[in-house]
Write a protein that holds these residues in place. Structure first.
Motif, short mmCIF file in Angstrom:
data_model
loop_
_atom_site.label_atom_id
_atom_site.label_comp_id
_atom_site.label_asym_id
_atom_site.label_seq_id
_atom_site.Cartn_x
_atom_site.Cartn_y
_atom_site.Cartn_z
N TRP A 258 42.42 31.16 6.33
CA TRP A 258 41.34 32.25 6.74
C TRP A 258 41.76 33.37 6.80
CZ3 TRP A 258 37.69 30.71 10.54
CH2 TRP A 258 36.78 29.23 11.07
N GLN A 259 40.70 33.98 5.64
CA GLN A 259 40.63 35.48 5.87
C GLN A 259 40.09 35.91 7.57
OE1 GLN A 259 40.17 37.63 2.90
NE2 GLN A 259 39.64 39.30 3.85
N VAL A 260 41.70 36.33 7.84
CA VAL A 260 42.07 37.00 9.41
C VAL A 260 41.23 38.49 9.54
CG1 VAL A 260 43.07 38.01 10.78
CG2 VAL A 260 43.35 36.21 9.78
N THR A 261 39.96 38.70 10.26
CA THR A 261 39.36 40.46 10.26
C THR A 261 39.22 41.07 11.66
OG1 THR A 261 37.34 38.87 10.93
CG2 THR A 261 37.49 38.98 9.07
N GLU A 262 39.75 40.61 12.54
CA GLU A 262 39.69 40.68 14.05
C GLU A 262 41.01 39.94 14.51
OE1 GLU A 262 37.25 40.73 17.76
OE2 GLU A 262 36.27 42.74 16.30
N ILE A 263 41.53 41.05 15.52
CA ILE A 263 42.86 40.09 16.05
C ILE A 263 43.09 41.05 17.62
CG2 ILE A 263 45.57 40.12 16.35
CD1 ILE A 263 45.81 39.91 13.65
N PRO B 227 44.92 35.01 2.95
CA PRO B 227 45.68 34.11 3.38
C PRO B 227 47.03 34.10 2.60
CG PRO B 227 43.58 33.39 3.12
CD PRO B 227 43.50 34.78 3.00
N LEU B 228 47.59 33.59 3.31
CA LEU B 228 49.43 33.67 3.18
C LEU B 228 49.44 35.29 2.57
CD1 LEU B 228 48.73 30.64 0.74
CD2 LEU B 228 49.70 30.61 2.66
N THR B 229 49.09 36.52 3.09
CA THR B 229 49.67 37.65 2.95
C THR B 229 50.15 38.39 3.70
OG1 THR B 229 47.48 38.46 2.92
CG2 THR B 229 47.92 38.01 1.03
N THR B 230 50.53 39.25 4.13
CA THR B 230 50.95 40.41 4.49
C THR B 230 49.61 41.40 5.43
OG1 THR B 230 52.86 39.52 4.84
CG2 THR B 230 52.72 41.64 6.35
N GLY B 231 49.74 41.91 6.71
CA GLY B 231 49.04 43.17 7.08
C GLY B 231 49.36 44.37 8.31
N SER B 232 49.54 45.42 7.89
CA SER B 232 49.90 46.47 9.04
C SER B 232 48.32 46.45 9.99
CB SER B 232 50.32 47.62 7.96
OG SER B 232 51.55 47.20 7.20
N PHE B 233 49.71 47.05 11.89
CA PHE B 233 48.77 48.03 12.20
C PHE B 233 49.65 48.59 13.30
CE2 PHE B 233 50.68 44.55 14.19
CZ PHE B 233 50.96 44.96 15.40
N SER B 234 48.84 49.68 13.34
CA SER B 234 49.31 50.73 14.02
C SER B 234 48.37 51.22 15.21
CB SER B 234 49.33 51.92 13.02
OG SER B 234 49.80 53.03 13.72
N LEU B 235 48.31 51.02 16.60
CA LEU B 235 47.37 51.31 17.12
C LEU B 235 47.85 52.12 17.85
CD1 LEU B 235 46.17 47.63 17.85
CD2 LEU B 235 45.06 49.49 17.06
N ARG B 236 47.54 53.80 18.50
CA ARG B 236 47.60 54.66 19.53
C ARG B 236 47.80 54.16 20.60
NH1 ARG B 236 49.39 59.12 19.20
NH2 ARG B 236 48.45 61.03 18.38
N VAL B 237 48.74 54.74 21.59
CA VAL B 237 48.93 54.21 23.01
C VAL B 237 49.59 55.06 24.03
CG1 VAL B 237 49.33 51.94 22.84
CG2 VAL B 237 51.58 53.38 22.68
N VAL C 253 46.15 37.46 21.51
CA VAL C 253 45.28 36.91 22.44
C VAL C 253 44.57 36.26 21.67
CG1 VAL C 253 43.03 37.92 23.99
CG2 VAL C 253 45.36 38.20 24.30
N ALA C 254 43.27 36.81 20.89
CA ALA C 254 42.38 36.27 20.14
C ALA C 254 42.68 36.52 18.36
CB ALA C 254 41.25 36.81 21.16
N VAL C 255 42.17 35.64 17.42
CA VAL C 255 41.88 35.80 16.40
C VAL C 255 40.61 35.82 15.68
CG1 VAL C 255 43.29 35.80 14.34
CG2 VAL C 255 44.14 35.76 15.82
N LEU C 256 39.89 36.54 14.59
CA LEU C 256 38.79 36.42 14.72
C LEU C 256 38.66 36.38 12.80
CD1 LEU C 256 36.25 38.44 16.52
CD2 LEU C 256 36.98 35.94 17.04
N GLY C 257 37.87 35.79 11.90
CA GLY C 257 38.16 35.57 10.43
C GLY C 257 37.09 34.70 10.59
N TYR C 258 36.61 33.92 8.43
CA TYR C 258 36.44 33.71 7.63
C TYR C 258 37.20 32.26 7.00
CZ TYR C 258 32.77 37.17 8.68
OH TYR C 258 32.02 38.16 9.21
N PRO C 259 36.57 31.17 7.23
CA PRO C 259 37.52 30.20 6.11
C PRO C 259 37.19 30.97 4.64
CG PRO C 259 35.33 29.59 7.17
CD PRO C 259 35.61 30.72 7.59
N ALA C 260 38.67 30.95 4.26
CA ALA C 260 38.93 31.54 3.05
C ALA C 260 37.75 30.72 1.62
CB ALA C 260 40.36 31.09 2.83
N GLN C 261 37.44 31.57 1.07
CA GLN C 261 36.44 30.59 -0.29
C GLN C 261 37.30 29.99 -0.87
OE1 GLN C 261 32.80 31.64 -0.58
NE2 GLN C 261 32.93 32.86 0.87
N ARG C 262 37.11 28.73 -1.85
CA ARG C 262 37.42 27.54 -2.02
C ARG C 262 37.23 27.73 -3.84
NH1 ARG C 262 40.44 24.88 1.07
NH2 ARG C 262 39.73 24.45 3.63
#
Length: 112
Positions: A47-52, A79-89, A103-112
């Motif tokens: 899946w293509q991940v768009t929100e965590i 899919p099959l890649t690494t992404g970075s994140f940085s959140l201010r706390v 807690v939750a992961v949102l996205g779309y099925p990858a295009q074939r």
């Protein structure tokens, strides 16, 4: 010039929660410090991940929990890649360790 009907490109609806079998394929590491919760997430799913949404807990030296918060973050992780994140706390000064989970992961099925 010919007049012909041209279909609109397919539009994606709202992102969907990843099925559990796909969600468990996400792994990563993160740290809490200097005013940020940051790290990397590997998307081993199809899946293509768009929100965590992360659950983050800051632990004191004695192991007690100082605080636990949830953070929702927009990302683009193919899919099959690494992404970075940085959140201010806030409130991470002097924290001994951190516990976190997805807690939750949102996205779309990858295009074939």
């Amino acid at each position: 010039m010919l007049n012909r009907w041209v279909p609109e490109p397919a539009r994606r609806g709202d992102p969907e929660p990843l099925p559990l079998a796909e969600r468990i394929l996400l792994t990563g590491n993160a740290t809490l410090g200097y005013g940020f919760f940051s790290g990397k997430v590997y998307n081993g799913s199809s899946w293509q991940v768009t929100e965590i949404t992360f659950s983050v807990g800051a632990l004191e030296k004695d192991g007690s929990e100082r605080w636990r918060r949830q953070f929702r973050h927009s990302v683009t992780i193919a899919p099959l890649t690494t992404g970075s994140f940085s959140l201010r706390v806030t409130g991470e000064e002097g924290v001994k360790s951190t516990v976190w989970s997805l807690v939750a992961v949102l996205g779309y099925p990858a295009q074939r």
